[in-house]
Motif scaffolding. Structure first.
Motif, PDB file in Angstrom:
ATOM      1  N   PRO A 159       0.794  -1.231   0.000  1.00 17.05           N
ATOM      2  CA  PRO A 159       0.000   0.000   0.000  1.00 17.05           C
ATOM      3  C   PRO A 159       0.826   1.280   0.000  1.00 17.05           C
ATOM      4  N   GLY A 160       2.071   1.218   0.475  1.00 14.54           N
ATOM      5  CA  GLY A 160       2.941   2.395   0.519  1.00 14.54           C
ATOM      6  C   GLY A 160       4.368   2.001   0.219  1.00 14.54           C
ATOM      7  N   PRO A 161       5.272   2.976   0.042  1.00 17.46           N
ATOM      8  CA  PRO A 161       6.678   2.674  -0.217  1.00 17.46           C
ATOM      9  C   PRO A 161       7.266   1.766   0.857  1.00 17.46           C
ATOM     10  N   VAL A 162       8.026   0.771   0.426  1.00 17.52           N
ATOM     11  CA  VAL A 162       8.600  -0.203   1.353  1.00 17.52           C
ATOM     12  C   VAL A 162       9.817   0.396   2.049  1.00 17.52           C
ATOM     13  N   GLY A 181       2.254   0.619   7.496  1.00 18.57           N
ATOM     14  CA  GLY A 181       2.050  -0.617   8.223  1.00 18.57           C
ATOM     15  C   GLY A 181       3.128  -1.643   7.994  1.00 18.57           C
ATOM     16  N   VAL A 182       2.818  -2.884   8.376  1.00 12.30           N
ATOM     17  CA  VAL A 182       3.735  -4.014   8.235  1.00 12.30           C
ATOM     18  C   VAL A 182       2.926  -5.237   7.838  1.00 12.30           C
ATOM     19  N   SER A 183       3.509  -6.090   6.979  1.00 11.11           N
ATOM     20  CA  SER A 183       2.842  -7.291   6.475  1.00 11.11           C
ATOM     21  C   SER A 183       3.757  -8.484   6.688  1.00 11.11           C
ATOM     22  N   LEU A 184       3.176  -9.629   7.044  1.00  4.89           N
ATOM     23  CA  LEU A 184       3.930 -10.864   7.247  1.00  4.89           C
ATOM     24  C   LEU A 184       3.612 -11.832   6.111  1.00  4.89           C
ATOM     25  N   GLU A 185       4.616 -12.118   5.297  1.00  2.00           N
ATOM     26  CA  GLU A 185       4.454 -13.023   4.159  1.00  2.00           C
ATOM     27  C   GLU A 185       5.132 -14.345   4.489  1.00  2.00           C
ATOM     28  N   PRO A 198       0.009   4.889  10.874  1.00  2.00           N
ATOM     29  CA  PRO A 198       0.731   5.917  10.107  1.00  2.00           C
ATOM     30  C   PRO A 198       2.238   5.789  10.246  1.00  2.00           C
ATOM     31  N   GLY A 199       2.954   6.195   9.201  1.00  6.20           N
ATOM     32  CA  GLY A 199       4.407   6.272   9.244  1.00  6.20           C
ATOM     33  C   GLY A 199       5.084   5.117   8.542  1.00  6.20           C
ATOM     34  N   PRO A 200       6.332   5.326   8.109  1.00 10.91           N
ATOM     35  CA  PRO A 200       7.113   4.264   7.474  1.00 10.91           C
ATOM     36  C   PRO A 200       7.712   3.323   8.528  1.00 10.91           C
TER      37      PRO A 200
END
Length: 365
Positions: A159-162, A181-185, A198-200
């Motif tokens: 959704p946003g720059p990594v 945010g953060v995602s677990l793959e 919010p925030g990187p």
């Protein structure tokens, strides 16, 4: 009769360490075996060994204690590898040996056995996050895209720059921090648990068992997820997190320019106090992989080593230019550091320095 005041022992870097100053800044730090690798702003990767023939060493002293055998030969100069055409932005250790690197030139590289191999290139993109896992799994990010290479090869759009990538200790689960945010793959799992805020999210760390993951955005919240609970828990600390890690005892260490805090579920968040001489712990930090110890900076630019719950500290490096990165070797027997003025160094920390304690931990001698 005058009695001379007891002198404090010299910092361990003076006795068991080596350092060099580069005419550029250090952007990344990671270990490749007993070699510390520094990603430089001029595009190079500098490799600095912590061991060499004739390096200083520790031996048991008859009757108790330890003795430092001084260096019998000067350390070799760092090996400089021309990797990127523009700044090296990120490094990660490769379980198959060597390191992977990402640069502002859009190239994703593997540096191993003295050679440089280009794994991928993305024109007009900065590769500011890289990671490597088990079985040749590797990942890199530019913009909102994450490319996974190896057995799980695919491209993800976040959704946003990594901002960060990090595999768990098993090398199978990839955490992705992005702006928002953060995602677990995980391999063979379709649903990726996500936490949104919010925030990187530039900071991600796993505990030693891979059972918990923590992520943080500077100026934002810190989030922790446990596989046992399967929910995200948020932690409030009164600092802007710039570094983070789990101790081998499972305590989460959160650091920033304003201080260092410890967190675990039973005790909540509490300050990490060090020493009796007014020192204040600040980031960056590094957690020993086995002994429950934490290395951190202090406000004067020194580096100290301590244990949560105890005020005694071991002085690793004397006051100077502010440290920007700290990292333990995988076996815990050396610490690498980089400073704001381009100094990069290593310090040997053999287990002989620490008294055996219950549970396999070590107390400082």
């Amino acid at each position: 009769m005058d009695v001379a005041a007891a002198q404090a022992p010299p910092p361990l870097h003076d006795l068991l360490g080596v350092s060099f100053v580069f005419n550029t800044t250090v952007n990344a730090l990671v270990w490749d075996g007993d070699v510390a690798c520094f990603g430089l702003a001029d595009g190079a990767v500098a490799r600095l060994t912590s061991q060499w023939p004739g390096a200083p060493r520790l031996v048991p002293r008859p009757g108790g204690g330890i003795e430092i055998i001084a260096s019998a030969a000067p350390p070799p100069p760092p090996v400089i590898i021309g990797a990127h055409r523009t700044p090296t932005l990120s490094l990660a250790a490769d379980p198959l040996g060597g390191v992977v690197s990402g640069g502002a030139d859009g190239r994703f590289l593997r540096l191993a056995d003295g050679s440089v191999m280009q794994l991928a290139e993305r024109a007009r993109r900065r590769i500011n996050a890289v990671a490597a896992g088990r079985g040749g799994r590797r990942a890199f990010a530019g913009g909102r895209q994450v490319d996974q290479l190896g057995p799980d090869q695919k491209r993800l759009t976040m959704p946003g720059p990594v901002a960060s990538l990090c595999y768990d200790p098993s090398g199978l689960h990839l955490a992705i921090g992005y702006d928002g945010g953060v995602s677990l793959e995980a391999c063979a799992i379709r649903q990726a648990p996500r936490f949104e805020a919010p925030g990187p999210f530039r900071l991600i760390c796993w505990d030693a068992d891979g059972a918990r993951v923590a992520a943080a955005a500077p100026g934002g919240c810190v989030a922790v997820r446990s596989r046992a609970e399967d929910v995200w828990r948020t932690i409030d600390v009164p600092i802007r997190a710039t570094a983070m890690g789990f101790t081998s005892d499972g305590v989460l260490v959160i650091a920033g320019a304003e201080g260092v805090y410890l967190w675990d579920a039973p005790g909540g968040a509490r300050p990490f106090a060090i020493g009796f001489d007014g020192r204040q712990a600040v980031g960056p930090i590094a957690c020993h992989p086995r002994l429950g110890l934490v290395a951190c900076a202090d406000r004067a630019g020194g580096v100290v080593l301590g244990r949560p719950g105890l005020r005694d500290v071991m002085l690793i490096r004397d006051a100077g230019s502010a440290p920007v990165a700290l990292a333990f070797a995988r076996n815990g027997e050396a610490l690498a550091f980089a400073t704001m003025d381009g100094e990069a160094g290593t310090v040997l920390l053999p287990d002989l320095l620490f008294r055996p304690a219950q549970g396999g931990r070590g107390d400082m001698k």
